[in-house]
Design an enzyme around this catalytic site. Sequence first.
Site, PDB file in Angstrom:
ATOM      1  N   ARG A 110       0.888  -1.178   0.000  1.00  0.00           N
ATOM      2  CA  ARG A 110       0.000   0.000   0.000  1.00  0.00           C
ATOM      3  C   ARG A 110       0.915   1.213   0.000  1.00  0.00           C
ATOM      4  O   ARG A 110       1.685   1.420   0.954  1.00  0.00           O
ATOM      5  CB  ARG A 110      -0.929  -0.022   1.210  1.00  0.00           C
ATOM      6  CG  ARG A 110      -1.673   1.280   1.406  1.00  0.00           C
ATOM      7  CD  ARG A 110      -2.816   1.194   2.373  1.00  0.00           C
ATOM      8  NE  ARG A 110      -3.966   0.539   1.770  1.00  0.00           N
ATOM      9  CZ  ARG A 110      -5.232   0.717   2.141  1.00  0.00           C
ATOM     10  NH1 ARG A 110      -5.515   1.544   3.127  1.00  0.00           N
ATOM     11  NH2 ARG A 110      -6.222   0.083   1.550  1.00  0.00           N
ATOM     12  N   ASP A 233     -16.824   7.843  -2.452  1.00  0.00           N
ATOM     13  CA  ASP A 233     -15.617   7.642  -1.633  1.00  0.00           C
ATOM     14  C   ASP A 233     -15.311   8.996  -0.984  1.00  0.00           C
ATOM     15  O   ASP A 233     -15.927  10.020  -1.314  1.00  0.00           O
ATOM     16  CB  ASP A 233     -14.470   7.168  -2.545  1.00  0.00           C
ATOM     17  CG  ASP A 233     -13.191   6.833  -1.788  1.00  0.00           C
ATOM     18  OD1 ASP A 233     -13.238   6.707  -0.542  1.00  0.00           O
ATOM     19  OD2 ASP A 233     -12.126   6.702  -2.437  1.00  0.00           O
ATOM     20  N   CYS A 273     -16.302   2.383  -0.454  1.00  0.00           N
ATOM     21  CA  CYS A 273     -15.183   1.482  -0.129  1.00  0.00           C
ATOM     22  C   CYS A 273     -14.874   1.492   1.364  1.00  0.00           C
ATOM     23  O   CYS A 273     -14.288   0.541   1.874  1.00  0.00           O
ATOM     24  CB  CYS A 273     -13.955   1.873  -0.928  1.00  0.00           C
ATOM     25  SG  CYS A 273     -13.408   3.554  -0.638  1.00  0.00           S
ATOM     26  N   ARG A 301     -14.177  -8.249   0.658  1.00  0.00           N
ATOM     27  CA  ARG A 301     -12.732  -8.026   0.511  1.00  0.00           C
ATOM     28  C   ARG A 301     -11.997  -9.309   0.899  1.00  0.00           C
ATOM     29  O   ARG A 301     -11.019  -9.701   0.249  1.00  0.00           O
ATOM     30  CB  ARG A 301     -12.256  -6.867   1.409  1.00  0.00           C
ATOM     31  CG  ARG A 301     -12.797  -5.482   1.080  1.00  0.00           C
ATOM     32  CD  ARG A 301     -12.241  -4.931  -0.223  1.00  0.00           C
ATOM     33  NE  ARG A 301     -10.790  -4.868  -0.256  1.00  0.00           N
ATOM     34  CZ  ARG A 301     -10.039  -3.870   0.242  1.00  0.00           C
ATOM     35  NH1 ARG A 301     -10.615  -2.839   0.797  1.00  0.00           N
ATOM     36  NH2 ARG A 301      -8.714  -3.906   0.148  1.00  0.00           N
TER      37      ARG A 301
HETATM   38  N1   CP Z   1     -11.450   0.234   1.656  1.00  0.00           N
HETATM   39  C1   CP Z   1     -10.208   0.071   2.144  1.00  0.00           C
HETATM   40  O1   CP Z   1      -9.236  -0.201   1.420  1.00  0.00           O
HETATM   41  O2   CP Z   1     -10.135   0.189   3.499  1.00  0.00           O
HETATM   42  P1   CP Z   1      -8.799   0.367   4.351  1.00  0.00           P
HETATM   43  O3   CP Z   1      -8.181   1.650   3.940  1.00  0.00           O
HETATM   44  O4   CP Z   1      -9.267   0.354   5.777  1.00  0.00           O
HETATM   45  O5   CP Z   1      -7.887  -0.796   4.050  1.00  0.00           O
HETATM   46  N1  NVA Z   2      -9.562   7.095  -1.850  1.00  0.00           N
HETATM   47  C1  NVA Z   2      -9.309   6.618  -0.510  1.00  0.00           C
HETATM   48  C2  NVA Z   2      -9.598   5.168  -0.413  1.00  0.00           C
HETATM   49  C3  NVA Z   2      -9.405   4.569   0.951  1.00  0.00           C
HETATM   50  C4  NVA Z   2      -9.694   3.111   0.976  1.00  0.00           C
HETATM   51  C5  NVA Z   2      -7.872   6.917  -0.129  1.00  0.00           C
HETATM   52  O1  NVA Z   2      -6.975   6.696  -0.955  1.00  0.00           O
HETATM   53  O2  NVA Z   2      -7.639   7.368   0.988  1.00  0.00           O
END
Ligand code: CP
Ligand code: NVA
Length: 315
Positions: A110, A233, A273, A301
């Site tokens: 991530r 979102d 999400c 998920r």
């Molecule tokens: N939707 C999602 O990816 O949630 P997190 O940021 O909590 O992993």
């Molecule tokens: N668009 C959001 C999604 C979180 C799951 C972000 O990147 O923070």
Amino acid sequence: MSDFTFGSLPHKDLTSIAQLSTAEVGLIFDTAAELKKNRRQHDALLKGRKLAMIFEKDSLRTRFTFDVGMQDLGGHAVFMDHRDARIGARESIRDVAKNLERWVDVVVARTFKHRVVTDLAESCSIPVINGLSDYLHPCQALSDFFTLHEKWGGQVAGRKIVYVGDGNNTCHSLVHTAAKLGAHITVCTPEGYEPNSKVVNEAMREAVSTGSEVVIVSDPHKAVEGADAIYTDVWASMGQEDEVEERNAIFLDYQVDEELMALANPDAFFMHCLPAHRGAEVTAGVMDGPQSVVFDIAENRLHVQKAILVLLLNK
Ligand code: CP
Ligand code: NVA
């Protein structure tokens, strides 16, 4: 006892939906459905396998579902908190990759920059899965569409999904997946917050063969007419915290509220999400109302990512 035969994906990594074929998305859905239906029967599929989760940003769902998913399958996950320093700061991304591949079987990353995920993937001999970058969120979109596939009895093609809000990472992967599956996707954003043109062009090219319609508009009331699902979102993604105030003002008319939901089809789903901000991009009434499927998506998920892990590691 289930006699389901598990297949495999012909790719080393999963960094973008754009790399998958429609059939491969179908394979992920079929595998996820089996893993969901017979959750306790596949507890040795990844026995002894190890997952490294290397995260530059916060997470609840992605972190938990990958960790629990590995445990469900007989494997193990190791979390590496990279929130204080970007991946590649202490040593090169290539060196991180060359270390990780000696210890584990698969990596979920991530990141802020999407390039970090693709550099890791290119440098590693083992699969790298994109657990969200500033550009894409493929595991999310697969779970979103798997949820719709379940709710609509497999009939996703021809349905209209309207994304209202910021043209961000979640939106990009949603657009990719809709086009792949022949669903119609309308993205409705304020001017200047449209999705990336590369993503839109990729989706439009894909749409020619799948029959999907990809439309970018700015009026939410018109956009949601005939919608079978409305998605939103956060208005400020992780890394955009200093823009929250400015964005809250710009996106004010893009809140998904009861009035907007009422303009869509009566049985339209509300999707997000998560994490969500009640009172900002969505009202509490919509978020917690009967049309909301947000926690079904969150559950999925787990099943979808288990499918991805199995299909990437089952070589
Ligand atoms: N939707 C999602 O990816 O949630 P997190 O940021 O909590 O992993
Ligand atoms: N668009 C959001 C999604 C979180 C799951 C972000 O990147 O923070």
